[in-house]
Design a protein around this motif. Structure first.
Motif, PDB file in Angstrom:
ATOM      1  N   GLU A   1      -5.887 -11.668   8.483  1.00 58.00           N
ATOM      2  CA  GLU A   1      -5.943 -10.368   9.137  1.00 58.00           C
ATOM      3  C   GLU A   1      -5.368  -9.250   8.275  1.00 58.00           C
ATOM      4  O   GLU A   1      -5.737  -8.099   8.430  1.00 58.00           O
ATOM      5  CB  GLU A   1      -5.177 -10.426  10.463  1.00 58.00           C
ATOM      6  CG  GLU A   1      -5.839 -11.321  11.505  1.00 58.00           C
ATOM      7  CD  GLU A   1      -5.011 -11.425  12.769  1.00 58.00           C
ATOM      8  OE1 GLU A   1      -3.852 -10.946  12.750  1.00 58.00           O
ATOM      9  OE2 GLU A   1      -5.511 -11.982  13.756  1.00 58.00           O
ATOM     10  N   ARG A   2      -4.451  -9.564   7.392  1.00 59.05           N
ATOM     11  CA  ARG A   2      -3.831  -8.519   6.583  1.00 59.05           C
ATOM     12  C   ARG A   2      -4.430  -8.519   5.180  1.00 59.05           C
ATOM     13  O   ARG A   2      -5.189  -9.412   4.810  1.00 59.05           O
ATOM     14  CB  ARG A   2      -2.324  -8.743   6.507  1.00 59.05           C
ATOM     15  CG  ARG A   2      -1.938 -10.026   5.811  1.00 59.05           C
ATOM     16  CD  ARG A   2      -0.451 -10.271   5.861  1.00 59.05           C
ATOM     17  NE  ARG A   2      -0.117 -11.528   5.209  1.00 59.05           N
ATOM     18  CZ  ARG A   2       1.115 -11.975   5.048  1.00 59.05           C
ATOM     19  NH1 ARG A   2       2.131 -11.274   5.501  1.00 59.05           N
ATOM     20  NH2 ARG A   2       1.336 -13.124   4.447  1.00 59.05           N
ATOM     21  N   SER A   3      -4.082  -7.505   4.401  1.00 53.67           N
ATOM     22  CA  SER A   3      -4.581  -7.398   3.033  1.00 53.67           C
ATOM     23  C   SER A   3      -3.504  -6.775   2.165  1.00 53.67           C
ATOM     24  O   SER A   3      -2.626  -6.049   2.656  1.00 53.67           O
ATOM     25  CB  SER A   3      -5.856  -6.546   2.992  1.00 53.67           C
ATOM     26  OG  SER A   3      -5.571  -5.219   3.419  1.00 53.67           O
ATOM     27  N   ILE A   4      -3.581  -7.055   0.880  1.00 49.45           N
ATOM     28  CA  ILE A   4      -2.602  -6.494  -0.053  1.00 49.45           C
ATOM     29  C   ILE A   4      -2.698  -4.970  -0.069  1.00 49.45           C
ATOM     30  O   ILE A   4      -1.691  -4.262  -0.081  1.00 49.45           O
ATOM     31  CB  ILE A   4      -2.823  -7.064  -1.465  1.00 49.45           C
ATOM     32  CG1 ILE A   4      -2.586  -8.582  -1.470  1.00 49.45           C
ATOM     33  CG2 ILE A   4      -1.896  -6.385  -2.463  1.00 49.45           C
ATOM     34  CD1 ILE A   4      -1.184  -8.987  -1.092  1.00 49.45           C
ATOM     35  N   GLY A   5      -3.937  -4.460  -0.063  1.00 41.61           N
ATOM     36  CA  GLY A   5      -4.113  -3.011  -0.056  1.00 41.61           C
ATOM     37  C   GLY A   5      -3.530  -2.369   1.183  1.00 41.61           C
ATOM     38  O   GLY A   5      -2.938  -1.286   1.116  1.00 41.61           O
ATOM     39  N   GLY A   6      -3.683  -3.031   2.331  1.00 43.58           N
ATOM     40  CA  GLY A   6      -3.136  -2.496   3.570  1.00 43.58           C
ATOM     41  C   GLY A   6      -1.622  -2.463   3.581  1.00 43.58           C
ATOM     42  O   GLY A   6      -1.015  -1.646   4.279  1.00 43.58           O
ATOM     43  N   ILE A   7      -1.010  -3.353   2.821  1.00 44.09           N
ATOM     44  CA  ILE A   7       0.454  -3.388   2.740  1.00 44.09           C
ATOM     45  C   ILE A   7       0.965  -2.339   1.759  1.00 44.09           C
ATOM     46  O   ILE A   7       1.846  -1.538   2.073  1.00 44.09           O
ATOM     47  CB  ILE A   7       0.930  -4.797   2.323  1.00 44.09           C
ATOM     48  CG1 ILE A   7       0.562  -5.824   3.401  1.00 44.09           C
ATOM     49  CG2 ILE A   7       2.432  -4.801   2.059  1.00 44.09           C
ATOM     50  CD1 ILE A   7       0.806  -7.260   2.990  1.00 44.09           C
ATOM     51  N   PHE A   8       0.385  -2.322   0.567  1.00 45.13           N
ATOM     52  CA  PHE A   8       0.943  -1.496  -0.501  1.00 45.13           C
ATOM     53  C   PHE A   8       0.468  -0.046  -0.468  1.00 45.13           C
ATOM     54  O   PHE A   8       0.979   0.770  -1.236  1.00 45.13           O
ATOM     55  CB  PHE A   8       0.633  -2.122  -1.862  1.00 45.13           C
ATOM     56  CG  PHE A   8       1.542  -3.262  -2.211  1.00 45.13           C
ATOM     57  CD1 PHE A   8       2.814  -3.027  -2.703  1.00 45.13           C
ATOM     58  CD2 PHE A   8       1.135  -4.567  -2.018  1.00 45.13           C
ATOM     59  CE1 PHE A   8       3.659  -4.067  -3.010  1.00 45.13           C
ATOM     60  CE2 PHE A   8       1.976  -5.626  -2.318  1.00 45.13           C
ATOM     61  CZ  PHE A   8       3.248  -5.384  -2.816  1.00 45.13           C
ATOM     62  N   VAL A   9      -0.490   0.281   0.388  1.00 41.30           N
ATOM     63  CA  VAL A   9      -0.915   1.681   0.459  1.00 41.30           C
ATOM     64  C   VAL A   9       0.245   2.573   0.887  1.00 41.30           C
ATOM     65  O   VAL A   9       0.361   3.724   0.446  1.00 41.30           O
ATOM     66  CB  VAL A   9      -2.114   1.836   1.418  1.00 41.30           C
ATOM     67  CG1 VAL A   9      -1.748   1.457   2.847  1.00 41.30           C
ATOM     68  CG2 VAL A   9      -2.644   3.266   1.382  1.00 41.30           C
ATOM     69  N   HIS A  10       1.132   2.049   1.720  1.00 37.36           N
ATOM     70  CA  HIS A  10       2.275   2.849   2.166  1.00 37.36           C
ATOM     71  C   HIS A  10       3.247   3.104   1.013  1.00 37.36           C
ATOM     72  O   HIS A  10       3.811   4.195   0.901  1.00 37.36           O
ATOM     73  CB  HIS A  10       2.990   2.133   3.314  1.00 37.36           C
ATOM     74  CG  HIS A  10       2.100   1.828   4.473  1.00 37.36           C
ATOM     75  ND1 HIS A  10       1.676   2.789   5.361  1.00 37.36           N
ATOM     76  CD2 HIS A  10       1.525   0.660   4.886  1.00 37.36           C
ATOM     77  CE1 HIS A  10       0.894   2.233   6.275  1.00 37.36           C
ATOM     78  NE2 HIS A  10       0.788   0.945   6.008  1.00 37.36           N
ATOM     79  N   PHE A  11       3.423   2.106   0.168  1.00 33.36           N
ATOM     80  CA  PHE A  11       4.299   2.260  -0.992  1.00 33.36           C
ATOM     81  C   PHE A  11       3.683   3.223  -2.004  1.00 33.36           C
ATOM     82  O   PHE A  11       4.368   4.090  -2.554  1.00 33.36           O
ATOM     83  CB  PHE A  11       4.543   0.892  -1.631  1.00 33.36           C
ATOM     84  CG  PHE A  11       5.431   0.937  -2.841  1.00 33.36           C
ATOM     85  CD1 PHE A  11       6.801   1.063  -2.709  1.00 33.36           C
ATOM     86  CD2 PHE A  11       4.889   0.858  -4.116  1.00 33.36           C
ATOM     87  CE1 PHE A  11       7.629   1.112  -3.829  1.00 33.36           C
ATOM     88  CE2 PHE A  11       5.700   0.905  -5.236  1.00 33.36           C
ATOM     89  CZ  PHE A  11       7.076   1.034  -5.093  1.00 33.36           C
TER      90      PHE A  11
END
Length: 284
Positions: free
Chosen positions: A21-31
């Motif tokens: 359900e999650r993705s690396i891009g979805g996590i690191f876009v905030h950073f």
């Protein structure tokens, strides 16, 4: 004695499900969006195809667009106050005394709020990153849904190539003003800000426009099939080569700066070729 119930190992079904359900891009876009603001979040939002990444990029973009609006209001007010009170480039005071008093109180308040919001940006960015790590697209607090409200109504006449055309027109004008324009006054500062905008905003978005047009929105039966990797990658290779040559064979004190100008020149040529090819093939 009742028989003891043995517990098996904990189920790992939730783990693989969460990873799907999650993705690396979805996590690191905030950073990424913390230092790059609306530009970084906007680029990720445009190029992402994963729904989880897109939702997180949308949330980050909503926040950073709000911060950008506050920044424009704050420093626009500061600039207007300086100009209207004779402390700017004009040296002419035209603001009435009562309004000057109100503005002298309001401007520091705006600056304080702006600094507080930027400090808060780091906190909510890392909170959103942590939430995304566990599969949640967390909306930043007190943020209007700007993307959902306005994105469906935004369209470019002619599609993404229009942005590339704008780049090919504006880039030489900005570079020419920087090198051959005035060396003092408001025009000098304006050209400096324009150069920053060219490097940090217009060039990345032109590259994304090239990618989106060449890989996604171009009709499958189009006569021209551009190699987007070449159009975007070649300027990067040229810039790296320019950096190596500048650092090795010249006495330049800033080879990285030289490489940036080489990149801008190479990408402008690439964009111009792309536009010409698009125009000639679309009309044939």
């Amino acid at each position: 004695m009742p028989p003891q119930q043995t517990q098996g190992p904990p189920s790992t079904a939730e783990g693989p499900k969460l990873l799907e359900e999650r993705s690396i891009g979805g996590i690191f876009v905030h950073f990424v969006a913390i230092p790059t603001g609306a530009v970084g979040a906007g680029l990720v939002y445009l190029v992402s195809t994963n729904e989880f990444t897109k939702r997180n990029a949308r949330n980050a973009l909503d926040w950073h667009l709000t911060v950008l609006g506050l920044t424009v209001v704050t420093f626009g007010s500061l600039f207007a106050y300086a100009e209207l009170t004779g402390q700017g480039a004009t040296d002419i005071a035209v603001l009435p005394s009562p309004l000057t008093t109100v503005a002298s109180v309001l401007i520091p308040v705006l600056l304080s709020v702006w600094m507080l919001v930027w400090f808060w940006t780091f906190i909510v960015g890392f909170i959103a990153m942590g939430k995304a790590t566990f599969g949640t697209a967390w909306r930043y607090p007190l943020t209007p849904a700007l993307v959902d409200r306005f994105a469906p109504h935004v369209s470019l006449p002619g599609g993404w190539p229009l942005l590339i055309v704008v780049y090919t027109v504006l880039a030489p004008l900005i570079i020419g003003t920087v090198f051959f324009g005035p060396r003092d006054g408001a025009m000098f500062f304006a050209s400096g800000f324009a150069l920053i905008g060219l490097i940090m905003v217009l060039t990345p978005f032109a590259g994304v426009a090239m990618y989106l047009h060449g890989e996604r929105t171009r009709p499958a039966d189009a006569a021209w099939h551009p190699s987007v990797v070449v159009y975007i990658g070649a300027p990067i290779v040229v810039a790296v080569t320019g950096y190596v040559l500048s650092a090795t064979f010249t006495d330049s004190i800033n080879p990285a700066g030289d490489a940036v100008y080489v990149l801008l020149a190479a990408f402008w040529v690439s964009s111009l070729v792309y536009v010409v090819r698009w125009l000639t093939t679309s009309r044939s």
